[in-house]
Design a protein around this motif. Structure first.
Motif, PDB file in Angstrom:
ATOM      1  N   ARG A 124       0.830  -1.209   0.000  1.00  0.00           N
ATOM      2  CA  ARG A 124       0.000   0.000   0.000  1.00  0.00           C
ATOM      3  C   ARG A 124       0.867   1.262   0.000  1.00  0.00           C
ATOM      4  O   ARG A 124       0.395   2.353  -0.337  1.00  0.00           O
ATOM      5  N   TRP A 134      -9.741   3.976  -2.431  1.00  0.00           N
ATOM      6  CA  TRP A 134     -10.652   2.895  -2.813  1.00  0.00           C
ATOM      7  C   TRP A 134     -11.295   2.256  -1.585  1.00  0.00           C
ATOM      8  O   TRP A 134     -12.475   1.920  -1.585  1.00  0.00           O
ATOM      9  N   ASN A 138     -15.451   2.092  -0.163  1.00  0.00           N
ATOM     10  CA  ASN A 138     -15.974   0.730  -0.039  1.00  0.00           C
ATOM     11  C   ASN A 138     -16.146   0.312   1.423  1.00  0.00           C
ATOM     12  O   ASN A 138     -16.012  -0.859   1.766  1.00  0.00           O
ATOM     13  N   ASP A 147     -10.015  -6.375   4.866  1.00  0.00           N
ATOM     14  CA  ASP A 147     -10.673  -5.843   3.671  1.00  0.00           C
ATOM     15  C   ASP A 147     -10.072  -4.500   3.275  1.00  0.00           C
ATOM     16  O   ASP A 147      -9.870  -4.224   2.086  1.00  0.00           O
ATOM     17  N   ALA A 150      -6.853  -5.087   1.537  1.00  0.00           N
ATOM     18  CA  ALA A 150      -7.090  -5.704   0.229  1.00  0.00           C
ATOM     19  C   ALA A 150      -7.521  -4.647  -0.782  1.00  0.00           C
ATOM     20  O   ALA A 150      -7.074  -4.655  -1.939  1.00  0.00           O
ATOM     21  N   TYR A 151      -8.377  -3.720  -0.373  1.00  0.00           N
ATOM     22  CA  TYR A 151      -8.799  -2.626  -1.258  1.00  0.00           C
ATOM     23  C   TYR A 151      -7.611  -1.725  -1.595  1.00  0.00           C
ATOM     24  O   TYR A 151      -7.471  -1.278  -2.743  1.00  0.00           O
ATOM     25  N   ASP A 152      -6.760  -1.446  -0.608  1.00  0.00           N
ATOM     26  CA  ASP A 152      -5.595  -0.594  -0.853  1.00  0.00           C
ATOM     27  C   ASP A 152      -4.657  -1.211  -1.895  1.00  0.00           C
ATOM     28  O   ASP A 152      -4.178  -0.522  -2.804  1.00  0.00           O
ATOM     29  N   TRP A 154      -5.443  -3.477  -4.100  1.00  0.00           N
ATOM     30  CA  TRP A 154      -6.145  -3.497  -5.400  1.00  0.00           C
ATOM     31  C   TRP A 154      -5.967  -2.153  -6.098  1.00  0.00           C
ATOM     32  O   TRP A 154      -5.729  -2.103  -7.308  1.00  0.00           O
ATOM     33  N   TYR A 155      -6.053  -1.059  -5.345  1.00  0.00           N
ATOM     34  CA  TYR A 155      -5.874   0.263  -5.940  1.00  0.00           C
ATOM     35  C   TYR A 155      -4.464   0.411  -6.505  1.00  0.00           C
ATOM     36  O   TYR A 155      -4.281   0.939  -7.605  1.00  0.00           O
ATOM     37  N   ASP A 157      -2.576  -1.785  -7.745  1.00  0.00           N
ATOM     38  CA  ASP A 157      -2.435  -2.565  -8.979  1.00  0.00           C
ATOM     39  C   ASP A 157      -3.306  -2.046 -10.120  1.00  0.00           C
ATOM     40  O   ASP A 157      -3.057  -2.380 -11.282  1.00  0.00           O
ATOM     41  N   ASN A 158      -4.327  -1.251  -9.806  1.00  0.00           N
ATOM     42  CA  ASN A 158      -5.292  -0.834 -10.839  1.00  0.00           C
ATOM     43  C   ASN A 158      -5.434   0.680 -10.956  1.00  0.00           C
ATOM     44  O   ASN A 158      -6.354   1.158 -11.626  1.00  0.00           O
ATOM     45  N   ARG A 159      -4.530   1.429 -10.359  1.00  0.00           N
ATOM     46  CA  ARG A 159      -4.669   2.882 -10.334  1.00  0.00           C
ATOM     47  C   ARG A 159      -4.632   3.479 -11.734  1.00  0.00           C
ATOM     48  O   ARG A 159      -3.909   3.014 -12.604  1.00  0.00           O
TER      49      ARG A 159
END
Length: 207
Positions: A124, A134, A138, A147, A150-152, A154-155, A157-159
């Motif tokens: 992160r 993100w 959420n 969670d 996990a959201y951090d 995901w951000y 990797d997908n920013r």
């Protein structure tokens, strides 16, 4: 591009919200006293520390031994409103303009948490921390630490610029609804103690 985006939105936002910030500063001074700003060292990009600034939302109420009372006892009606409206975070625009933070990214947590992260959770810090992120749209503080991290990640990797715009728009809606401000029964959410310690705390359950 992300830095340019932060400045393009952050500079006019800081100027537009300056009268609001000055009004909040005056209210904090009258209702909670000095200092008006809460400063705390937080980990930034790569885990490097910086001084994050927010409006103070808690009193300095102490017990008979001079120890600070628990957060929920020091967070009065004004402080709860300040947090629910997210107006306590207006000074973080200063951190954005300085380059310590971005408008969007994983929220900067406590320095004490750094040794507790797993290798995946530590990712992160591969991007600058954000005023919103993100995880905030959420569930914010109403979701579990697992969670949230996990959201951090995901951000990370997908920013993208489009995703940042989406997060800012949804954040505006969440602020109006005052959603996910805290976990039930807490001023914000329980402290992070690391996955291993959390597993030991709940024997027989999922870690």
């Amino acid at each position: 591009m992300k830095r340019s985006f932060d400045l393009a939105l952050g500079v006019p936002a800081a100027l537009l919200l300056l009268p609001v910030a000055l009004t909040i500063a005056l209210l904090v001074r009258i209702l909670l006293g000095s200092p008006v700003l809460f400063r705390q060292q937080r980990p930034g990009l790569g885990g490097r520390p910086f001084d994050m600034v927010k409006f103070r939302s808690m009193s300095d109420a102490r017990d008979a031994d001079g120890k600070l009372l628990p957060d929920d006892m020091r967070l009065g009606r004004f402080g709860r409103w300040l947090r629910a409206s997210s107006l306590d975070e207006l000074p973080e625009l200063y951190n954005v303009l300085r380059g310590d933070m971005s408008l969007v990214g994983p929220r900067p947590l406590l320095m004490d948490y750094l040794p507790l992260y797993s290798q995946v959770q530590m990712r992160r810090h591969e991007v600058p921390p954000g005023v919103t992120g993100w995880a905030q749209i959420n569930g914010r503080n109403a979701i579990s630490w697992e969670d949230k991290f996990a959201y951090d990640v995901w951000y990370v990797d997908n920013r993208s610029l489009i995703l940042d715009i989406k997060i800012l728009l949804v954040t505006a809606m969440k602020v109006v609804l005052a959603a996910g401000i805290s976990q039930p029964g807490r001023a914000t959410m329980e402290p992070f103690r690391g996955m291993q310690k959390r597993a030991e705390k709940s024997p027989g359950g999922d870690p």
